[in-house]
Design a protein around this motif. Structure first.
Motif, PDB file in Angstrom:
ATOM      1  N   ASP A   1       0.821  -1.208   0.000  1.00  0.00           N
ATOM      2  CA  ASP A   1       0.000   0.000   0.000  1.00  0.00           C
ATOM      3  C   ASP A   1       0.858   1.262   0.000  1.00  0.00           C
ATOM      4  OD1 ASP A   1      -2.866   1.202   0.656  1.00  0.00           O
ATOM      5  OD2 ASP A   1      -1.441   2.178   2.004  1.00  0.00           O
ATOM      6  N   SER A   2       1.898   1.286   0.833  1.00  0.00           N
ATOM      7  CA  SER A   2       2.750   2.471   0.893  1.00  0.00           C
ATOM      8  C   SER A   2       3.559   2.643  -0.392  1.00  0.00           C
ATOM      9  CB  SER A   2       3.689   2.394   2.108  1.00  0.00           C
ATOM     10  OG  SER A   2       4.601   1.332   1.979  1.00  0.00           O
ATOM     11  N   THR A   3       3.856   1.531  -1.083  1.00  0.00           N
ATOM     12  CA  THR A   3       4.541   1.621  -2.368  1.00  0.00           C
ATOM     13  C   THR A   3       3.691   2.386  -3.366  1.00  0.00           C
ATOM     14  OG1 THR A   3       5.730  -0.456  -2.012  1.00  0.00           O
ATOM     15  CG2 THR A   3       5.497   0.294  -4.287  1.00  0.00           C
ATOM     16  N   VAL A   4       2.404   2.069  -3.403  1.00  0.00           N
ATOM     17  CA  VAL A   4       1.506   2.763  -4.336  1.00  0.00           C
ATOM     18  C   VAL A   4       1.336   4.224  -3.930  1.00  0.00           C
ATOM     19  CG1 VAL A   4      -0.799   2.818  -5.329  1.00  0.00           C
ATOM     20  CG2 VAL A   4       0.291   0.623  -4.867  1.00  0.00           C
ATOM     21  N   SER A   5       1.053   4.467  -2.652  1.00  0.00           N
ATOM     22  CA  SER A   5       0.745   5.827  -2.218  1.00  0.00           C
ATOM     23  C   SER A   5       1.944   6.757  -2.324  1.00  0.00           C
ATOM     24  CB  SER A   5       0.214   5.816  -0.777  1.00  0.00           C
ATOM     25  OG  SER A   5       1.160   5.260   0.105  1.00  0.00           O
ATOM     26  N   ASN A   6       3.148   6.234  -2.115  1.00  0.00           N
ATOM     27  CA  ASN A   6       4.336   7.091  -2.096  1.00  0.00           C
ATOM     28  C   ASN A   6       5.119   7.125  -3.403  1.00  0.00           C
ATOM     29  OD1 ASN A   6       4.550   8.111   0.773  1.00  0.00           O
ATOM     30  ND2 ASN A   6       4.428   5.925   1.156  1.00  0.00           N
ATOM     31  N   TRP A   7       5.008   6.091  -4.232  1.00  0.00           N
ATOM     32  CA  TRP A   7       5.889   5.973  -5.390  1.00  0.00           C
ATOM     33  C   TRP A   7       5.179   5.882  -6.734  1.00  0.00           C
ATOM     34  CZ3 TRP A   7      10.674   7.305  -4.621  1.00  0.00           C
ATOM     35  CH2 TRP A   7      11.228   7.154  -3.340  1.00  0.00           C
ATOM     36  N   SER A   8       3.865   5.740  -6.759  1.00  0.00           N
ATOM     37  CA  SER A   8       3.198   5.555  -8.053  1.00  0.00           C
ATOM     38  C   SER A   8       3.369   6.770  -8.959  1.00  0.00           C
ATOM     39  CB  SER A   8       1.711   5.249  -7.844  1.00  0.00           C
ATOM     40  OG  SER A   8       1.061   6.300  -7.131  1.00  0.00           O
ATOM     41  N   ALA A   9       3.221   7.985  -8.400  1.00  0.00           N
ATOM     42  CA  ALA A   9       3.351   9.187  -9.227  1.00  0.00           C
ATOM     43  C   ALA A   9       4.765   9.324  -9.777  1.00  0.00           C
ATOM     44  CB  ALA A   9       2.976  10.422  -8.407  1.00  0.00           C
ATOM     45  N   LYS A  10       5.761   9.138  -8.931  1.00  0.00           N
ATOM     46  CA  LYS A  10       7.155   9.244  -9.372  1.00  0.00           C
ATOM     47  C   LYS A  10       7.477   8.175 -10.404  1.00  0.00           C
ATOM     48  CE  LYS A  10      11.929   9.139  -7.649  1.00  0.00           C
ATOM     49  NZ  LYS A  10      12.335  10.381  -8.338  1.00  0.00           N
ATOM     50  N   TYR A  11       6.977   6.969 -10.181  1.00  0.00           N
ATOM     51  CA  TYR A  11       7.255   5.855 -11.094  1.00  0.00           C
ATOM     52  C   TYR A  11       6.694   6.155 -12.483  1.00  0.00           C
ATOM     53  CZ  TYR A  11       7.723   1.030 -12.713  1.00  0.00           C
ATOM     54  OH  TYR A  11       8.075  -0.107 -13.418  1.00  0.00           O
ATOM     55  N   LEU A  12       5.436   6.610 -12.542  1.00  0.00           N
ATOM     56  CA  LEU A  12       4.842   6.900 -13.838  1.00  0.00           C
ATOM     57  C   LEU A  12       5.572   8.027 -14.560  1.00  0.00           C
ATOM     58  CD1 LEU A  12       2.407   4.960 -13.420  1.00  0.00           C
ATOM     59  CD2 LEU A  12       0.991   6.788 -14.367  1.00  0.00           C
ATOM     60  N   GLN A  13       5.946   9.051 -13.816  1.00  0.00           N
ATOM     61  CA  GLN A  13       6.565  10.210 -14.449  1.00  0.00           C
ATOM     62  C   GLN A  13       8.022   9.960 -14.814  1.00  0.00           C
ATOM     63  OE1 GLN A  13       5.895  13.822 -12.293  1.00  0.00           O
ATOM     64  NE2 GLN A  13       6.922  15.120 -13.778  1.00  0.00           N
ATOM     65  N   ASP A  14       8.804   9.412 -13.885  1.00  0.00           N
ATOM     66  CA  ASP A  14      10.247   9.280 -14.110  1.00  0.00           C
ATOM     67  C   ASP A  14      10.633   8.012 -14.867  1.00  0.00           C
ATOM     68  OD1 ASP A  14      10.317  11.573 -12.663  1.00  0.00           O
ATOM     69  OD2 ASP A  14      11.350  10.743 -10.915  1.00  0.00           O
ATOM     70  N   VAL A  15       9.886   6.929 -14.648  1.00  0.00           N
ATOM     71  CA  VAL A  15      10.252   5.651 -15.279  1.00  0.00           C
ATOM     72  C   VAL A  15       9.459   5.413 -16.557  1.00  0.00           C
ATOM     73  CG1 VAL A  15      10.372   3.142 -14.962  1.00  0.00           C
ATOM     74  CG2 VAL A  15      10.890   4.680 -13.045  1.00  0.00           C
ATOM     75  N   LEU A  16       8.155   5.708 -16.519  1.00  0.00           N
ATOM     76  CA  LEU A  16       7.306   5.410 -17.678  1.00  0.00           C
ATOM     77  C   LEU A  16       7.034   6.628 -18.555  1.00  0.00           C
ATOM     78  CD1 LEU A  16       4.751   2.943 -16.031  1.00  0.00           C
ATOM     79  CD2 LEU A  16       6.923   2.459 -17.162  1.00  0.00           C
ATOM     80  N   GLY A  17       7.574   7.790 -18.168  1.00  0.00           N
ATOM     81  CA  GLY A  17       7.533   8.966 -19.026  1.00  0.00           C
ATOM     82  C   GLY A  17       6.179   9.628 -19.168  1.00  0.00           C
ATOM     83  N   SER A  18       5.347   9.564 -18.145  1.00  0.00           N
ATOM     84  CA  SER A  18       4.029  10.205 -18.230  1.00  0.00           C
ATOM     85  C   SER A  18       4.155  11.696 -17.955  1.00  0.00           C
ATOM     86  CB  SER A  18       3.071   9.577 -17.219  1.00  0.00           C
ATOM     87  OG  SER A  18       3.352  10.044 -15.915  1.00  0.00           O
ATOM     88  N   SER A  19       3.078  12.423 -18.229  1.00  0.00           N
ATOM     89  CA  SER A  19       3.032  13.837 -17.876  1.00  0.00           C
ATOM     90  C   SER A  19       2.837  13.978 -16.371  1.00  0.00           C
ATOM     91  CB  SER A  19       1.882  14.525 -18.603  1.00  0.00           C
ATOM     92  OG  SER A  19       0.636  13.998 -18.156  1.00  0.00           O
ATOM     93  N   GLU A  20       3.062  15.189 -15.863  1.00  0.00           N
ATOM     94  CA  GLU A  20       2.873  15.430 -14.434  1.00  0.00           C
ATOM     95  C   GLU A  20       1.412  15.250 -14.042  1.00  0.00           C
ATOM     96  OE1 GLU A  20       3.667  18.953 -11.090  1.00  0.00           O
ATOM     97  OE2 GLU A  20       4.263  19.240 -13.190  1.00  0.00           O
ATOM     98  N   GLN A  21       0.502  15.674 -14.915  1.00  0.00           N
ATOM     99  CA  GLN A  21      -0.920  15.530 -14.609  1.00  0.00           C
ATOM    100  C   GLN A  21      -1.332  14.061 -14.561  1.00  0.00           C
ATOM    101  OE1 GLN A  21       0.348  17.532 -16.921  1.00  0.00           O
ATOM    102  NE2 GLN A  21      -0.098  19.577 -16.055  1.00  0.00           N
ATOM    103  N   LEU A  22      -0.880  13.281 -15.540  1.00  0.00           N
ATOM    104  CA  LEU A  22      -1.236  11.862 -15.584  1.00  0.00           C
ATOM    105  C   LEU A  22      -0.641  11.104 -14.408  1.00  0.00           C
ATOM    106  CD1 LEU A  22      -2.705   9.691 -17.232  1.00  0.00           C
ATOM    107  CD2 LEU A  22      -0.561   9.281 -18.457  1.00  0.00           C
TER     108      LEU A  22
END
Length: 411
Positions: free
Chosen positions: A227-248
């Motif tokens: 749970d803490s992995t999702v809440s703390n790292w999902s946004a960073k993972y999508l943006q920095d690793v998967l190249g998403s926009s900040e909004q996404l």
């Protein structure tokens, strides 16, 4: 008697809802709290770690208090303290005030979490069927509402206390009024419960054998690492690793919360139909598959799908862990739940730093494999979730009608 149960269930569900909203309002406004008080990046982790540590202290203290004070009374007065401490976080005028408010919040949250789940387990025992997931669904709904209100406050650049005060002004009196109908389950007063209380040394106040509780403690820890992995790292993972926009990048956590709500809303039906052990096994497999998808995702949308699966799988583990502790120690369920609740905060403390350290030293894709493996280990302990056989020949919980009339206000 049926009306007493209905009111007790509704009032407890509202308590879970209020707690979900309060916690979401706190954690989603951490950047604003940091800016208001001038907390440095180096000092911020100390403040954040202090809350779960003190919550663990509060849970351990609750274990001792429930031997003398009904869990309903602890819940009735710990919830207002949590809400007032939230206002204190937003209205303080210095670092000392922030530390005091967060300290009070942490201690009272530990008592609140433990007492809420104590009442949930005892009420489920009285009902004689699975209802525990519905309470945690109310918590998820509160989290969604709280996060939405926090977004609105940030969007309109409202001061923290302006965001917090109206919410607390609504939730606090409603929680106090609802607390009149809490139902205290007292297994020790059941005239037919002597045999249950003796099983596993389950005498009230000192019958919890930690060796038997340990598998559930591990499951609780692993679930909160996920749970803490999702809440703390999902946004960073999508943006920095998967190249998403900040909004996404802000979307996965919201989707995760929605899927936990959906999974918990229907989860009790699965438990009644297939049993808790089967639901826990399926939840662990779905969550592990979700982390595997996240780790191997070629792009942001696939990664979001993976986090969605994680939410659907993880959402059943924590409520069923509390329910299993109640079944395992029917004569000392309050003590068992207070001890088990501590591992909620252990997982929260361990999860985020563990993923961050592995991500920096190795890779964030590789770091996602760790919660995947830990969640899979849950399957090994699924037998601990099986309904405990009773002398009535079944594997289901028997309604304890002697407990039904024991409302917190003597209903």
């Amino acid at each position: 008697m049926t009306e007493v149960l209905r009111r007790g269930r509704a009032s407890l569900a509202f308590s879970f809802f209020a707690q979900g909203a309060a916690f979401a309002l706190l954690v989603t406004r951490i950047p604003a709290i940091q800016d208001r008080y001038g907390v440095s990046d180096a000092l911020l982790p100390v403040f954040l770690a202090a809350v779960p540590v003190l919550a663990g202290v509060g849970s351990v203290t609750t274990e001792q208090l429930v031997k003398r004070i009904p869990a309903s009374r602890l819940l009735r007065w710990s919830q207002p303290v949590v809400l007032l401490a939230l206002v204190g976080v937003g209205a303080g005028d210095g670092m000392a005030a922030l530390g005091l408010a967060l300290g009070v919040f942490g201690l009272s949250v530990g008592a609140l979490d433990a007492s809420m789940n104590m009442l949930g387990v005892s009420l489920q025992r009285t009902y004689g069927r699975s209802i525990m997931l519905s309470f945690h669904a109310a918590y998820s709904l509160g989290g969604i509402v709280g996060a939405s209100l926090a977004w609105a406050g940030a969007h309109w650049h409202l001061a923290l206390w302006v965001s917090y005060l109206p919410v607390v002004a609504v939730l606090l009196p409603a929680a106090l009024v609802g607390s009149r109908w809490y139902v205290d389950g007292d297994a020790a007063s059941d005239a037919d419960g002597d045999e249950d209380r003796e099983r596993e040394g389950g005498k009230a106040g000192g019958g919890v054998v930690f060796k038997l509780l340990l598998p559930l403690c591990l499951v609780m820890t692993f679930a909160y690492i996920g749970d803490s992995t999702v809440s703390n790292w999902s946004a960073k993972y999508l943006q920095d690793v998967l190249g998403s926009s900040e909004q996404l990048a802000t979307v996965p956590y919201n989707v995760y919360m929605v899927t936990t709500l959906v999974g918990r809303a229907i989860g009790d039906f699965g438990v009644r139909r297939f049993g808790a052990a089967a639901v826990v096994r399926l939840g662990a497999l779905v969550a592990a598959a979700g982390f595997a998808v996240v780790a191997g995702a070629p792009g942001a949308w696939v990664g979001m799908g993976g986090f969605t699966l994680v939410g659907l799988g993880l959402c059943v583990l924590v409520p069923q862990t509390f329910a299993a502790a109640g079944r395992l120690f029917p004569g000392a369920s309050d003590v068992a739940i207070a001890r088990l609740n501590v591992f909620n905060y252990v997982g929260f403390l361990v999860g985020s730093p563990l993923v961050g350290a592995l991500g920096d030293a190795w890779s964030y894709r590789g770091a996602m494999v760790v919660p995947m493996v830990l969640v899979l280990v849950t399957i090994v302990y699924a037998r601990s979730f099986a309904a405990q056989p009773d002398r009535y020949g079944g594997g289901h919980e028997r309604p304890r009608t002697a407990d039904v009339g024991r409302g917190s206000n003597g209903v």
